[in-house]
Design a protein around this motif. Structure first.
Motif, PDB file in Angstrom:
ATOM      1  N   ALA A 137       0.814  -1.100  -0.538  1.00  0.00           N
ATOM      2  CA  ALA A 137       0.423   0.319   0.208  1.00  0.00           C
ATOM      3  C   ALA A 137       0.687   1.259  -0.010  1.00  0.00           C
ATOM      4  O   ALA A 137       0.407   2.184  -0.821  1.00  0.00           O
ATOM      5  CB  ALA A 137      -1.413   0.096   0.889  1.00  0.00           C
ATOM      6  N   ASN A 143      -5.690   2.896  -8.331  1.00  0.00           N
ATOM      7  CA  ASN A 143      -5.873   0.988  -8.957  1.00  0.00           C
ATOM      8  C   ASN A 143      -4.532   0.595  -8.994  1.00  0.00           C
ATOM      9  O   ASN A 143      -4.914  -1.034  -8.104  1.00  0.00           O
ATOM     10  CB  ASN A 143      -6.535   1.130 -10.356  1.00  0.00           C
ATOM     11  N   ARG A 145      -3.151   0.661  -6.179  1.00  0.00           N
ATOM     12  CA  ARG A 145      -3.274   0.393  -4.772  1.00  0.00           C
ATOM     13  C   ARG A 145      -3.928  -1.409  -4.590  1.00  0.00           C
ATOM     14  O   ARG A 145      -3.995  -2.282  -4.249  1.00  0.00           O
ATOM     15  CB  ARG A 145      -3.328   1.085  -3.942  1.00  0.00           C
ATOM     16  N   LYS A 146      -4.937  -1.155  -5.118  1.00  0.00           N
ATOM     17  CA  LYS A 146      -6.683  -1.318  -4.923  1.00  0.00           C
ATOM     18  C   LYS A 146      -6.410  -3.085  -5.152  1.00  0.00           C
ATOM     19  O   LYS A 146      -7.055  -4.216  -5.227  1.00  0.00           O
ATOM     20  CB  LYS A 146      -7.768  -1.317  -5.503  1.00  0.00           C
ATOM     21  N   SER A 150      -5.123  -6.146  -2.984  1.00  0.00           N
ATOM     22  CA  SER A 150      -6.305  -7.313  -2.783  1.00  0.00           C
ATOM     23  C   SER A 150      -5.799  -8.584  -2.751  1.00  0.00           C
ATOM     24  O   SER A 150      -6.144  -9.833  -2.232  1.00  0.00           O
ATOM     25  CB  SER A 150      -7.505  -6.781  -3.612  1.00  0.00           C
ATOM     26  N   GLU A 186     -13.115  -0.999 -11.193  1.00  0.00           N
ATOM     27  CA  GLU A 186     -13.873  -1.592  -9.970  1.00  0.00           C
ATOM     28  C   GLU A 186     -14.361  -3.049  -9.956  1.00  0.00           C
ATOM     29  O   GLU A 186     -13.373  -3.919  -9.315  1.00  0.00           O
ATOM     30  CB  GLU A 186     -14.670  -0.144  -9.516  1.00  0.00           C
ATOM     31  N   ILE A 189     -11.300  -6.107 -10.313  1.00  0.00           N
ATOM     32  CA  ILE A 189     -10.373  -6.233  -9.405  1.00  0.00           C
ATOM     33  C   ILE A 189     -11.028  -7.380  -8.972  1.00  0.00           C
ATOM     34  O   ILE A 189     -10.565  -7.444  -7.860  1.00  0.00           O
ATOM     35  CB  ILE A 189      -9.875  -4.419  -8.555  1.00  0.00           C
ATOM     36  N   ARG A 190     -12.481  -6.316  -8.510  1.00  0.00           N
ATOM     37  CA  ARG A 190     -13.493  -7.330  -7.583  1.00  0.00           C
ATOM     38  C   ARG A 190     -13.299  -8.579  -7.845  1.00  0.00           C
ATOM     39  O   ARG A 190     -13.525  -9.468  -7.454  1.00  0.00           O
ATOM     40  CB  ARG A 190     -14.765  -6.959  -7.566  1.00  0.00           C
TER      41      ARG A 190
END
Length: 312
Positions: A137, A143, A145-146, A150, A186, A189-190
């Motif tokens: 992080a 994005n 980082r996300k 994750s 989003e 990534i999910r």
């Protein structure tokens, strides 16, 4: 299948004594060190390290660091560590570089099993007194980082069950996310960071069948670092061996050799699937990986790399 040829009849104490002798006096006996450690698996190397410390009240890893140098020292340092500690060190080095090597973080997070990744996170925390997630992080933004936080934080389900209805639905979600005027990262990534590998494979296949293109080809912006990270994530999940073959090919392509990458792949895959990677390399390049490594490296570093590859 592992490429490493393991010597089963071994005494940790005898090998510790031989290593101490190889490090004694002016200059190390690199050939002896390679011969002893190059044919030992993770459990045997751990026993040798423990025996060495008991006999000489000295850390073998630190002793080898002081006795060896250059590419050989870096390769031997990674080889002698436990696999989870080895990956923790690789992750830390990838994050410390001026140009971050996000692909190394993705490899670790996507190729390892859920338990192996948990072991890396524990080893990282023990060695650096910080969590892997914390350092990822701190060295990423937006994005990237996300995605990476994750990926390193996930504990994927590893069963073979697949929900075909969900696979179609999420294949359509991915298609819609990529075709929007502003890509909806989003949702991408999910899906990539929460689903099991079996479920993701079903989704990737459905995407290809329904939309006449692979997901990686739909992420076609080669200049976009984040899209490159997404492609790496997908390739590591779909076919790690094919991915590593390409990594090795790129490491030895053109002028100069990327020794760090060459070392990373050979050291990390020698006890798991390097033989299959070697077969893929030959099919793709019509050259044996052993011969390519021989051509691109030299000296004791070359001798060491060839040893866990199954060559003396």
């Amino acid at each position: 299948m592992a490429s490493l040829v393991v010597c089963e009849n071994s005494s940790a104490v005898q090998h510790a004594e031989a290593l101490q002798k190889a490090c004694k006096g002016w200059g190390a006996d690199e050939k002896a060190i390679i011969k002893i450690l190059g044919h030992r698996n993770a459990a045997q190397k751990r026993q040798i390290r423990q025996a060495y410390e008991q006999l000489y009240q000295e850390d073998l890893v630190k002793r080898l660091e002081s006795e060896l140098s250059g590419d050989l020292e870096r390769a031997m340092y990674r080889w002698i560590l436990d696999p989870e500690d080895q990956d923790g060190v690789l992750a830390n080095l990838a994050l410390k570089k001026i140009k971050k090597e996000y692909g190394v973080i993705i490899e670790i997070a996507c190729v390892l099993s859920a338990e192996q990744l948990l072991g890396v996170r524990r080893a990282y925390q023990c060695r650096y007194k910080r969590s892997l997630e914390e350092d990822v992080a701190a060295n990423t933004t937006a994005n990237m980082r996300k995605l990476l936080v994750s990926l390193v934080s996930t504990y994927r389900y590893e069963g073979n069950e697949v929900n075909t209805t969900l696979a179609k639905m999420e294949a359509d979600i991915l298609y819609g996310a990529l075709k929007a005027n502003s890509i909806n990262y989003e949702e991408i990534i999910r899906i990539l960071t929460t689903r099991s590998k079996a479920q993701l494979m079903a989704t990737f296949n459905r995407y290809r069948d329904d939309h006449c293109s692979s997901l990686t080809k739909s992420l076609r912006n080669t200049d976009d670092e984040f899209q490159k990270a997404l492609r790496t994530t997908i390739r590591c999940i779909k076919d790690p061996r094919k991915y590593f073959e390409k990594v090795l090919r790129n490491a030895m392509k053109g002028m100069g050799t990327d020794e760090d990458t060459l070392t990373r792949v050979i050291v990390s895959r020698a006890e798991t699937d390097l033989n299959e990677i070697k077969e893929l390399y030959y099919k793709r390049n019509s050259v044996c990986l052993d011969h390519a490594v021989t051509k691109e490296t030299s000296g004791h570093y070359k001798a060491f790399l060839l040893t866990p590859m199954g060559k003396d």
